[in-house]
Scaffold this active site. Structure first.
Site, PDB file in Angstrom:
ATOM      1  N   SER A  44      51.441  37.966  45.106  1.00  0.00           N
ATOM      2  CA  SER A  44      50.753  38.843  44.234  1.00  0.00           C
ATOM      3  C   SER A  44      50.216  39.865  44.720  1.00  0.00           C
ATOM      4  CB  SER A  44      49.643  37.503  44.177  1.00  0.00           C
ATOM      5  OG  SER A  44      48.341  38.236  43.442  1.00  0.00           O
ATOM      6  N   LYS A  78      44.042  37.921  47.229  1.00  0.00           N
ATOM      7  CA  LYS A  78      45.199  37.923  46.534  1.00  0.00           C
ATOM      8  C   LYS A  78      45.442  36.022  45.889  1.00  0.00           C
ATOM      9  CE  LYS A  78      45.624  40.378  43.649  1.00  0.00           C
ATOM     10  NZ  LYS A  78      44.310  40.439  43.099  1.00  0.00           N
ATOM     11  N   HIS A  92      36.087  39.803  52.014  1.00  0.00           N
ATOM     12  CA  HIS A  92      37.725  39.045  52.879  1.00  0.00           C
ATOM     13  C   HIS A  92      37.916  39.228  54.776  1.00  0.00           C
ATOM     14  CE1 HIS A  92      39.702  39.479  48.968  1.00  0.00           C
ATOM     15  NE2 HIS A  92      39.298  40.171  48.497  1.00  0.00           N
TER      16      HIS A  92
HETATM   17  P1  A3P Z   1      48.254  36.819  40.303  1.00  0.00           P
HETATM   18  O1  A3P Z   1      48.335  38.391  40.717  1.00  0.00           O
HETATM   19  O2  A3P Z   1      49.894  34.989  40.561  1.00  0.00           O
HETATM   20  O3  A3P Z   1      48.298  36.382  38.448  1.00  0.00           O
HETATM   21  P2  A3P Z   1      41.901  37.913  43.609  1.00  0.00           P
HETATM   22  O4  A3P Z   1      40.775  37.332  42.764  1.00  0.00           O
HETATM   23  O5  A3P Z   1      41.834  37.215  44.664  1.00  0.00           O
HETATM   24  O6  A3P Z   1      42.224  39.237  44.068  1.00  0.00           O
HETATM   25  O7  A3P Z   1      43.238  37.027  43.701  1.00  0.00           O
HETATM   26  C1  A3P Z   1      44.013  37.304  41.876  1.00  0.00           C
HETATM   27  C2  A3P Z   1      45.078  36.319  41.533  1.00  0.00           C
HETATM   28  O8  A3P Z   1      44.307  34.969  41.255  1.00  0.00           O
HETATM   29  C3  A3P Z   1      46.183  36.644  40.272  1.00  0.00           C
HETATM   30  O9  A3P Z   1      46.945  36.434  40.545  1.00  0.00           O
HETATM   31  C4  A3P Z   1      45.017  36.370  39.342  1.00  0.00           C
HETATM   32  O10 A3P Z   1      46.045  36.264  38.196  1.00  0.00           O
HETATM   33  C5  A3P Z   1      44.674  34.963  39.793  1.00  0.00           C
HETATM   34  N1  A3P Z   1      43.451  34.270  38.996  1.00  0.00           N
HETATM   35  C6  A3P Z   1      42.398  34.803  38.198  1.00  0.00           C
HETATM   36  N2  A3P Z   1      41.911  33.909  37.992  1.00  0.00           N
HETATM   37  C7  A3P Z   1      42.525  32.624  37.180  1.00  0.00           C
HETATM   38  C8  A3P Z   1      42.401  31.543  36.813  1.00  0.00           C
HETATM   39  N3  A3P Z   1      41.691  31.840  35.664  1.00  0.00           N
HETATM   40  N4  A3P Z   1      43.357  30.890  36.372  1.00  0.00           N
HETATM   41  C9  A3P Z   1      44.503  31.041  37.286  1.00  0.00           C
HETATM   42  N5  A3P Z   1      44.974  31.917  38.684  1.00  0.00           N
HETATM   43  C10 A3P Z   1      43.871  33.478  38.960  1.00  0.00           C
END
Ligand code: A3P
Length: 295
Positions: free
Chosen positions: A139, A46, A109
């Protein structure tokens, strides 16, 4: 709240909380043979893994294979090293080892001490993305609510307490970000970047990535990448929004949820914030590793 029987359970694995989906294939993962041009995207869950995966995929393959962008979901273009689940759209190491494209982009991860030795031996490029603990916790709370392949978070306060205690999938956030940060001192092919910087100035961070990876996209290409990777565009793109992934209930919470810095303020109580800050000071002693919880 009781864990539902269908959800996997956390157990201690060499000092790190894990579930069997990420340890069942341990020998195979540990013996993974890296290629010198493999590029690894490593994160604590996340922290912006998908965002950086998509940026790298576009930088490497956006021009030459638009079909890849339009037909293959991002989690297949950038396979997840240690996952062992099999099923539709979930690919294993066998798939990863046979990827025809060069370089292979590989997501992990794993805490740094679990990364297969071959990656270090081949001097592979590693991109580590870190996100501040407060937003990361928020998140991961919403993600665990909607994803039946990982343990249930319980209510917000029990998730909060588990996060502080390091009883999270892939272990303690504090250990993860610190140990990867320390690795930078001895391994120069590691680019450590921050989610908050990416939100603040995506173009600047793409420039830094390109310089690390020795890529030189044209101005048009960079503009296109910047547009494609905007939160709303990724959210509306079926190849990047995880909508086809089994096990996820978007009615509970979407994968691309808010994409902002500072959502913790909508979740932390004043008392939780004080408890968090006290505990944080004790665990984050390295003055060279600084996170921003607002921008
Ligand atoms: P949130 O849950 O705070 O919205 P991962 O890919 O490591 O699982 O992380 C997911 C998090 O990255 C989520 O956060 C997601 O919305 C955010 N995320 C993914 N793409 C994004 C983007 N283009 N801009 C900003 N945040 C992004």
């Amino acid at each position: 709240m009781m864990d539902s029987p269908s959800r996997p359970k956390l157990f201690d694995f060499h000092g790190v909380s894990m579930t069997s989906s990420f340890t069942d294939n341990w020998e195979t993962v540990q013996n993974f043979q890296a290629r010198p041009d493999d590029v690894v995207i490593a994160t604590y869950p996340k922290s912006g893994t998908t965002w950086v995966s998509y940026i790298l995929d576009l930088l490497y393959f956006g021009q030459m294979s638009p079909e890849r962008q339009n037909t293959i979901p991002i989690y297949e273009r950038v396979p997840f090293l240690e996952i062992t689940e099999s099923g539709p759209n979930i690919h294993s190491l066998i798939f990863l080892m046979s990827l025809p494209t060069t370089p292979r982009l590989i997501k992990t991860h794993l805490p740094v001490q679990f990364v297969p030795k071959s990656f270090w031996g081949q001097n592979c490029r590693m991109v580590y993305v870190a996100r501040n603990a407060k937003d990361n916790m928020v998140s991961s709370f919403h993600f665990a609510r909607m994803n039946s392949y990982i343990p249930e978070p319980g209510d917000w306060n029990s998730h909060f307490q588990k996060f502080l205690a390091g009883k999270m999938l892939f272990g303690s956030w504090y250990d993860h970000v610190n140990c990867w940060w320390k690795k930078k001192q001895t391994y120069s092919n590691l680019h450590y970047m921050f989610y908050e910087d990416l939100v603040e100035d995506t173009g600047r961070e793409i420039d830094k990535l390109c310089s690390f990876l020795s890529l030189s996209p044209s101005a048009e290409e960079k503009t296109r990448v910047m547009s494609e990777v905007k939160f709303d565009n990724m959210k509306n793109n079926a190849m990047t929004n995880y909508s086809a992934k089994p096990g996820m209930n978007f009615e509970i919470s979407p994968f691309l949820r808010k994409g902002i810095v500072g959502d913790w303020k909508n979740h932390f109580t004043v008392a939780q914030n004080e408890e968090f800050n006290e505990d944080y000071k004790k665990k984050m002693k390295d003055p060279t590793l600084q996170f921003r919880t607002e921008i």
